[in-house]
Design a protein around this motif. Structure first.
Motif, PDB file in Angstrom:
ATOM      1  N   ALA A 116       0.826  -1.201   0.000  1.00 46.10           N
ATOM      2  CA  ALA A 116       0.000   0.000   0.000  1.00 46.10           C
ATOM      3  C   ALA A 116       0.865   1.258   0.000  1.00 46.10           C
ATOM      4  CB  ALA A 116      -0.930  -0.013   1.215  1.00 46.10           C
ATOM      5  N   ALA A 117       1.946   1.235   0.782  1.00 46.30           N
ATOM      6  CA  ALA A 117       2.844   2.384   0.855  1.00 46.30           C
ATOM      7  C   ALA A 117       3.542   2.625  -0.477  1.00 46.30           C
ATOM      8  CB  ALA A 117       3.871   2.178   1.966  1.00 46.30           C
ATOM      9  N   LYS A 118       3.810   1.564  -1.192  1.00 40.86           N
ATOM     10  CA  LYS A 118       4.449   1.707  -2.507  1.00 40.86           C
ATOM     11  C   LYS A 118       3.478   2.382  -3.479  1.00 40.86           C
ATOM     12  CE  LYS A 118       7.127  -1.569  -3.806  1.00 40.86           C
ATOM     13  NZ  LYS A 118       7.677  -2.865  -4.292  1.00 40.86           N
ATOM     14  N   GLU A 119       2.174   2.078  -3.294  1.00 43.39           N
ATOM     15  CA  GLU A 119       1.155   2.668  -4.165  1.00 43.39           C
ATOM     16  C   GLU A 119       0.956   4.149  -3.852  1.00 43.39           C
ATOM     17  OE1 GLU A 119      -3.608   1.989  -5.214  1.00 43.39           O
ATOM     18  OE2 GLU A 119      -2.445   0.430  -4.187  1.00 43.39           O
ATOM     19  N   GLN A 120       0.959   4.477  -2.535  1.00 45.51           N
ATOM     20  CA  GLN A 120       0.819   5.874  -2.108  1.00 45.51           C
ATOM     21  C   GLN A 120       1.833   6.158  -1.000  1.00 45.51           C
ATOM     22  OE1 GLN A 120      -3.011   7.548  -1.302  1.00 45.51           O
ATOM     23  NE2 GLN A 120      -4.045   6.380  -2.898  1.00 45.51           N
ATOM     24  N   PRO A 121       3.037   6.565  -1.361  1.00 43.72           N
ATOM     25  CA  PRO A 121       4.124   6.753  -0.387  1.00 43.72           C
ATOM     26  C   PRO A 121       3.809   7.738   0.730  1.00 43.72           C
ATOM     27  CG  PRO A 121       4.967   6.785  -2.636  1.00 43.72           C
ATOM     28  CD  PRO A 121       3.478   6.822  -2.742  1.00 43.72           C
ATOM     29  N   GLU A 122       2.992   8.750   0.476  1.00 38.97           N
ATOM     30  CA  GLU A 122       2.707   9.772   1.486  1.00 38.97           C
ATOM     31  C   GLU A 122       1.399   9.523   2.228  1.00 38.97           C
ATOM     32  OE1 GLU A 122       4.964  12.011   2.182  1.00 38.97           O
ATOM     33  OE2 GLU A 122       6.225  11.164   0.612  1.00 38.97           O
ATOM     34  N   ALA A 123       0.849   8.312   2.108  1.00 38.77           N
ATOM     35  CA  ALA A 123      -0.454   8.024   2.698  1.00 38.77           C
ATOM     36  C   ALA A 123      -0.401   7.995   4.221  1.00 38.77           C
ATOM     37  CB  ALA A 123      -0.977   6.682   2.171  1.00 38.77           C
ATOM     38  N   ASP A 124      -1.514   8.394   4.853  1.00 38.98           N
ATOM     39  CA  ASP A 124      -1.610   8.285   6.299  1.00 38.98           C
ATOM     40  C   ASP A 124      -2.047   6.862   6.659  1.00 38.98           C
ATOM     41  OD1 ASP A 124      -4.306   8.150   5.710  1.00 38.98           O
ATOM     42  OD2 ASP A 124      -4.797  10.104   6.549  1.00 38.98           O
ATOM     43  N   SER A 125      -2.165   6.582   7.963  1.00 42.90           N
ATOM     44  CA  SER A 125      -2.453   5.213   8.394  1.00 42.90           C
ATOM     45  C   SER A 125      -3.807   4.730   7.891  1.00 42.90           C
ATOM     46  CB  SER A 125      -2.384   5.113   9.918  1.00 42.90           C
ATOM     47  OG  SER A 125      -3.266   6.037  10.523  1.00 42.90           O
ATOM     48  N   ALA A 126      -4.826   5.613   7.916  1.00 48.50           N
ATOM     49  CA  ALA A 126      -6.161   5.208   7.467  1.00 48.50           C
ATOM     50  C   ALA A 126      -6.146   4.801   5.992  1.00 48.50           C
ATOM     51  CB  ALA A 126      -7.155   6.340   7.705  1.00 48.50           C
ATOM     52  N   THR A 127      -5.428   5.581   5.176  1.00 45.50           N
ATOM     53  CA  THR A 127      -5.345   5.277   3.755  1.00 45.50           C
ATOM     54  C   THR A 127      -4.585   3.973   3.522  1.00 45.50           C
ATOM     55  OG1 THR A 127      -5.346   7.644   3.266  1.00 45.50           O
ATOM     56  CG2 THR A 127      -4.649   6.163   1.506  1.00 45.50           C
ATOM     57  N   LEU A 128      -3.510   3.766   4.279  1.00 45.32           N
ATOM     58  CA  LEU A 128      -2.748   2.525   4.139  1.00 45.32           C
ATOM     59  C   LEU A 128      -3.612   1.311   4.478  1.00 45.32           C
ATOM     60  CD1 LEU A 128       0.682   3.561   5.713  1.00 45.32           C
ATOM     61  CD2 LEU A 128       0.190   3.152   3.292  1.00 45.32           C
ATOM     62  N   ILE A 129      -4.405   1.427   5.538  1.00 46.01           N
ATOM     63  CA  ILE A 129      -5.286   0.320   5.912  1.00 46.01           C
ATOM     64  C   ILE A 129      -6.299   0.058   4.807  1.00 46.01           C
ATOM     65  CG2 ILE A 129      -7.045  -0.444   7.556  1.00 46.01           C
ATOM     66  CD1 ILE A 129      -5.591   1.336   9.656  1.00 46.01           C
ATOM     67  N   ARG A 130      -6.907   1.136   4.305  1.00 48.73           N
ATOM     68  CA  ARG A 130      -7.909   0.979   3.245  1.00 48.73           C
ATOM     69  C   ARG A 130      -7.312   0.300   2.012  1.00 48.73           C
ATOM     70  NH1 ARG A 130      -9.329   3.854  -1.258  1.00 48.73           N
ATOM     71  NH2 ARG A 130      -7.888   5.538  -0.758  1.00 48.73           N
ATOM     72  N   LEU A 131      -6.144   0.757   1.596  1.00 48.63           N
ATOM     73  CA  LEU A 131      -5.505   0.184   0.413  1.00 48.63           C
ATOM     74  C   LEU A 131      -5.104  -1.272   0.654  1.00 48.63           C
ATOM     75  CD1 LEU A 131      -3.241   3.188  -0.661  1.00 48.63           C
ATOM     76  CD2 LEU A 131      -5.310   2.369  -1.807  1.00 48.63           C
ATOM     77  N   ALA A 132      -4.601  -1.558   1.860  1.00 49.85           N
ATOM     78  CA  ALA A 132      -4.189  -2.925   2.177  1.00 49.85           C
ATOM     79  C   ALA A 132      -5.378  -3.871   2.134  1.00 49.85           C
ATOM     80  CB  ALA A 132      -3.528  -2.965   3.558  1.00 49.85           C
ATOM     81  N   LEU A 133      -6.489  -3.470   2.727  1.00 45.78           N
ATOM     82  CA  LEU A 133      -7.686  -4.318   2.730  1.00 45.78           C
ATOM     83  C   LEU A 133      -8.281  -4.437   1.338  1.00 45.78           C
ATOM     84  CD1 LEU A 133      -9.331  -3.108   6.048  1.00 45.78           C
ATOM     85  CD2 LEU A 133      -8.314  -5.331   5.615  1.00 45.78           C
ATOM     86  N   LYS A 134      -8.232  -3.335   0.581  1.00 43.68           N
ATOM     87  CA  LYS A 134      -8.774  -3.364  -0.776  1.00 43.68           C
ATOM     88  C   LYS A 134      -8.007  -4.342  -1.644  1.00 43.68           C
ATOM     89  CE  LYS A 134     -10.509  -0.219  -4.319  1.00 43.68           C
ATOM     90  NZ  LYS A 134     -10.613   1.205  -4.751  1.00 43.68           N
ATOM     91  N   SER A 135      -6.698  -4.474  -1.403  1.00 42.79           N
ATOM     92  CA  SER A 135      -5.884  -5.393  -2.205  1.00 42.79           C
ATOM     93  C   SER A 135      -6.251  -6.834  -1.924  1.00 42.79           C
ATOM     94  CB  SER A 135      -4.394  -5.169  -1.900  1.00 42.79           C
ATOM     95  OG  SER A 135      -4.060  -5.628  -0.599  1.00 42.79           O
ATOM     96  N   MET A 136      -6.884  -7.095  -0.759  1.00 46.19           N
ATOM     97  CA  MET A 136      -7.265  -8.457  -0.410  1.00 46.19           C
ATOM     98  C   MET A 136      -8.687  -8.788  -0.832  1.00 46.19           C
ATOM     99  SD  MET A 136      -4.531  -9.549   1.084  1.00 46.19           S
ATOM    100  CE  MET A 136      -5.021 -11.034   1.976  1.00 46.19           C
ATOM    101  N   ALA A 137      -9.457  -7.758  -1.180  1.00 45.63           N
ATOM    102  CA  ALA A 137     -10.859  -7.966  -1.531  1.00 45.63           C
ATOM    103  C   ALA A 137     -10.978  -8.458  -2.969  1.00 45.63           C
ATOM    104  CB  ALA A 137     -11.639  -6.660  -1.355  1.00 45.63           C
ATOM    105  N   PRO A 138     -12.086  -9.138  -3.290  1.00 46.18           N
ATOM    106  CA  PRO A 138     -12.273  -9.631  -4.654  1.00 46.18           C
ATOM    107  C   PRO A 138     -12.437  -8.467  -5.630  1.00 46.18           C
ATOM    108  CG  PRO A 138     -14.287  -9.879  -3.396  1.00 46.18           C
ATOM    109  CD  PRO A 138     -13.216  -9.465  -2.430  1.00 46.18           C
ATOM    110  N   ALA A 139     -12.014  -8.665  -6.841  1.00 47.66           N
ATOM    111  CA  ALA A 139     -12.115  -7.606  -7.843  1.00 47.66           C
ATOM    112  C   ALA A 139     -13.556  -7.392  -8.253  1.00 47.66           C
ATOM    113  CB  ALA A 139     -11.275  -7.999  -9.057  1.00 47.66           C
TER     114      ALA A 139
END
Length: 203
Positions: free
Chosen positions: A180-203
């Motif tokens: 997630a950090a690689k996708e958005q290097p300046e992201a805050d913790s909430a954004t990192l969590i959202r991106l991390a969970l989204k990567s695990m969700a079905p497309a």
């Protein structure tokens, strides 16, 4: 039975919340889908709650929408699914995504949730097939959690801790946050969590 809390948001440390109701602080566990929609600290908040009572503890679970609480209650009725697993499921999948998993027999997506094995995923699909009404709208763009007034130093560390609290293994949480950090290097913790969970969700 405590079914609803109306107060001010005193603290957020995913998945834990503290809601101040007329000077009394209620500790609440909430899925990330709810945490992403919380107001800023100190602002009014209303949570629909479920009180889980066990031999060793009493724990409140809170949800922004009544539909999410209803889904949580449906999940914990499934054999082998307790409140902690239901919380993890609703953190990685909103109602619409879960409904898609069930309708498409998507076992692979469900087993990505920590604690959900193949047999449990298959049981979820069977038992939820006729119970998930089409009331859950598609919410791929989940609002971000309101930022606290205080700066957060270690966003990645906070995101990893939140994922670990949801049941992800520390090594897995680290990898998810790193992606997630690689996708958005300046992201805050909430954004990192959202991106991390989204990567695990079905497309």
């Amino acid at each position: 039975m405590i079914g609803r809390l109306s107060g001010s948001l005193a603290a957020v440390q995913p998945p834990n919340l503290l809601v101040d109701v007329q000077g009394v602080g209620y500790e609440v566990l909430a899925p990330m889908t709810t945490i992403f929609e919380l107001p800023a600290l100190g602002q009014p908040v209303v949570l629909h709650t479920h009180l889980a009572v066990s031999e060793t503890a009493q724990q409140l679970y809170g949800f922004i929408r009544e539909a999410d609480r209803a889904l949580f209650r449906t999940l914990i009725k499934v054999n082998g699914v307790g409140p902690k697993m239901a919380l993890a499921i609703l953190s990685g999948l909103d109602g619409a995504a879960l409904a898609r998993c069930v309708s498409e027999d998507n076992v692979a997506a469900l087993v990505k949730v920590p604690g959900v094995g193949k047999k449990t995923a298959e049981r979820l699909i069977i038992e939820l097939r006729d119970k998930l009404a089409p009331q859950f709208g598609d919410s791929n763009d989940i609002p971000l959690m309101a930022a606290s007034a205080e700066p957060k130093v270690d966003h990645a560390g906070e995101a990893e801790s939140a994922l670990a609290a949801l049941g992800y293994k520390p090594t897995e949480a680290t990898k998810m946050v790193a992606r997630a950090a690689k996708e958005q290097p300046e992201a805050d913790s909430a954004t990192l969590i959202r991106l991390a969970l989204k990567s695990m969700a079905p497309a």
